[in-house]
Design a protein around this motif. Structure first.
Motif, PDB file in Angstrom:
ATOM      1  N   ASN A   1      -6.134  -0.302  12.865  1.00  0.00           N
ATOM      2  CA  ASN A   1      -6.395   0.881  12.051  1.00  0.00           C
ATOM      3  C   ASN A   1      -6.145   2.172  12.807  1.00  0.00           C
ATOM      4  OD1 ASN A   1      -7.613   0.317   9.199  1.00  0.00           O
ATOM      5  ND2 ASN A   1      -8.444  -1.273  10.528  1.00  0.00           N
TER       6      ASN A   1
ATOM      7  N   ARG B   1     -16.282  10.026   4.390  1.00  0.00           N
ATOM      8  CA  ARG B   1     -15.687   8.732   4.081  1.00  0.00           C
ATOM      9  C   ARG B   1     -14.514   8.476   5.018  1.00  0.00           C
ATOM     10  NH1 ARG B   1     -15.527   8.715  -2.589  1.00  0.00           N
ATOM     11  NH2 ARG B   1     -17.796   8.856  -2.892  1.00  0.00           N
TER      12      ARG B   1
ATOM     13  N   ALA C   1      -7.240  -0.629  -2.613  1.00  0.00           N
ATOM     14  CA  ALA C   1      -8.631  -0.332  -2.306  1.00  0.00           C
ATOM     15  C   ALA C   1      -8.887  -0.561  -0.823  1.00  0.00           C
ATOM     16  CB  ALA C   1      -9.558  -1.211  -3.148  1.00  0.00           C
ATOM     17  N   ALA C   2      -9.731   0.287  -0.238  1.00  0.00           N
ATOM     18  CA  ALA C   2     -10.011   0.193   1.201  1.00  0.00           C
ATOM     19  C   ALA C   2     -10.598  -1.171   1.563  1.00  0.00           C
ATOM     20  CB  ALA C   2     -10.958   1.313   1.611  1.00  0.00           C
ATOM     21  N   GLY C   3     -11.467  -1.704   0.718  1.00  0.00           N
ATOM     22  CA  GLY C   3     -12.078  -2.995   0.995  1.00  0.00           C
ATOM     23  C   GLY C   3     -11.065  -4.122   1.064  1.00  0.00           C
ATOM     24  N   LEU C   4     -10.085  -4.100   0.160  1.00  0.00           N
ATOM     25  CA  LEU C   4      -9.040  -5.128   0.162  1.00  0.00           C
ATOM     26  C   LEU C   4      -8.183  -5.020   1.409  1.00  0.00           C
ATOM     27  CD1 LEU C   4      -7.454  -7.382  -1.198  1.00  0.00           C
ATOM     28  CD2 LEU C   4      -6.168  -5.633  -2.458  1.00  0.00           C
ATOM     29  N   ARG C   5      -7.825  -3.804   1.768  1.00  0.00           N
ATOM     30  CA  ARG C   5      -7.033  -3.595   2.990  1.00  0.00           C
ATOM     31  C   ARG C   5      -7.761  -4.159   4.206  1.00  0.00           C
ATOM     32  NH1 ARG C   5      -3.416   0.689   3.756  1.00  0.00           N
ATOM     33  NH2 ARG C   5      -4.590   1.234   5.622  1.00  0.00           N
ATOM     34  N   LEU C   6      -9.032  -3.834   4.325  1.00  0.00           N
ATOM     35  CA  LEU C   6      -9.806  -4.282   5.485  1.00  0.00           C
ATOM     36  C   LEU C   6      -9.946  -5.804   5.503  1.00  0.00           C
ATOM     37  CD1 LEU C   6     -11.384  -3.310   7.944  1.00  0.00           C
ATOM     38  CD2 LEU C   6     -13.430  -3.194   6.520  1.00  0.00           C
ATOM     39  N   ALA C   7     -10.120  -6.409   4.332  1.00  0.00           N
ATOM     40  CA  ALA C   7     -10.270  -7.868   4.257  1.00  0.00           C
ATOM     41  C   ALA C   7      -8.998  -8.570   4.724  1.00  0.00           C
ATOM     42  CB  ALA C   7     -10.617  -8.276   2.829  1.00  0.00           C
TER      43      ALA C   7
ATOM     44  N   TRP D   1     -12.175   6.290   5.073  1.00  0.00           N
ATOM     45  CA  TRP D   1     -10.887   5.876   4.540  1.00  0.00           C
ATOM     46  C   TRP D   1     -10.133   7.011   3.846  1.00  0.00           C
ATOM     47  CZ3 TRP D   1     -15.700   4.196   3.014  1.00  0.00           C
ATOM     48  CH2 TRP D   1     -16.157   4.636   1.772  1.00  0.00           C
TER      49      TRP D   1
ATOM     50  N   ASP E   1       0.819  -1.209   0.000  1.00  0.00           N
ATOM     51  CA  ASP E   1       0.000   0.000   0.000  1.00  0.00           C
ATOM     52  C   ASP E   1       0.854   1.261   0.000  1.00  0.00           C
ATOM     53  OD1 ASP E   1      -2.751   1.002   0.064  1.00  0.00           O
ATOM     54  OD2 ASP E   1      -2.215   1.816   2.015  1.00  0.00           O
TER      55      ASP E   1
ATOM     56  N   GLN F   1      -6.667  -7.303   6.697  1.00  0.00           N
ATOM     57  CA  GLN F   1      -6.541  -7.037   8.130  1.00  0.00           C
ATOM     58  C   GLN F   1      -7.426  -7.990   8.935  1.00  0.00           C
ATOM     59  OE1 GLN F   1      -7.484  -2.903   8.648  1.00  0.00           O
ATOM     60  NE2 GLN F   1      -5.820  -2.229   7.314  1.00  0.00           N
TER      61      GLN F   1
END
Length: 300
Positions: free
Chosen positions: A104, A218, A57-63, A220, A51, A65
């Motif tokens: 986070n 938002r 993408a925020a969704g990928l990062r969160l997944a 993120w 990153d 994590q």
């Protein structure tokens, strides 16, 4: 631009010490737990490094994590219980959510020179002190000391004006390691101590998040609305902000140590109330303009 990536050295030094200590002296913690923590830490470091190079993408990062945190939580020892009256599955789910948030918030709070040093050094140093009081297993205390030492080694490069930042490669795994140690502390009957040590970070990040949610922003997206960031616009310099955070964290460490040394509900309640008061005072200071030097604080 100031280079990022200092977290590579911090995490490498911590994990090498972690592994060497386990190989030499063993541990009362299950090997599956230690392997899970190491794998999750490396995974988050790789995520952060990617990153840092090219934003994901925020969704990928969160997944990713969530996957790393799930691995750690799934291998927690059975005797790590925070509230025994709550069913184990529900408690572990709550721990997982809390750990994702903690990972986070450590990343969110790494926004000015020395801020991460001002937080992680007192917290990990405090965890090492509490290990000496029997609140953590010895290897947990050594991990805390290793991370504390690694952050002290990073500090000269990050002092104002910073020549190097941690980057996500450092802040994400540091959040996981610190959060894991705090879970172990809470799971051994010291929930108040586990809340007190990172209380400034938790309060600043959580209140800021709540405000952004209320405004429909938002979460993120980058912003400068944390209390410590607003303090800079209110006339504080970086040294004044960091000094207040360090002092608050030292007080929180002493209060946490008191709850472990004197395991009494009244002491725990008083310590938590005092800790909340200290953090509230610091946040209030950061929320209002700083009077110019030489001018009175109040005009009658």
């Amino acid at each position: 631009p100031t280079p990022q990536g200092g977290g590579i050295a911090v995490i490498a030094a911590t994990l090498v010490t972690f592994g060497a200590a386990y190989a030499i002296g063993g541990s009362t913690l299950a090997s599956s737990q230690l392997l899970a923590v190491i794998a999750a830490t490396v995974g988050l470091a790789l995520l952060g490094m990617t990153d840092d190079i090219r934003p994901l993408a925020a969704g990928l990062r969160l997944a990713v994590q969530a996957l790393a945190v799930a691995l750690v939580v799934a291998t927690l020892p059975d005797d790590v219980r925070i509230v025994s009256a709550v069913p184990l599955a529900i408690e572990r789910a709550a721990i997982a959510v809390g750990l994702v948030w903690f990972v986070n918030l450590v990343n969110f709070m790494d926004g000015i020179d020395w801020m991460s040093v001002a937080e992680i050094v007192p917290v990990t140093g405090g965890l090492a002190v509490l290990t000496a009081l029997g609140a953590l297993p010895p290897l947990g205390g050594l991990v805390a000391l290793a991370l504390c030492g690694a952050m002290l080694g990073f500090a000269p490069f990050n002092r104002p004006v910073a020549r190097l930042f941690l980057g996500d490669v450092g802040s994400l795994p540091i959040g996981l390691l610190t959060g894991w140690l705090l879970v172990l502390l809470a799971g051994r009957g010291h929930l108040v101590a586990a809340l007190l040590l990172p209380l400034y970070y938790i309060a600043d990040a959580t209140i800021t998040l709540g405000r952004r949610l209320a405004k429909g922003e938002r979460l993120w997206e980058a912003h400068r609305t944390h209390f410590y960031q607003r303090a800079l616009t209110h006339g504080f310099d970086v040294g004044q902000v960091i000094g207040r955070v360090v002092l608050a964290n030292v007080v929180l460490l002493l209060l946490a140590a008191a709850t472990v040394a004197v395991p009494d509900p009244i002491v725990a309640g008083l310590a938590l109330a005092a800790g909340i008061a200290v953090v509230t005072f610091v946040l209030a200071q950061f929320s209002r303009p700083r009077p110019p030097r030489g001018s009175p604080h109040r005009v009658r």
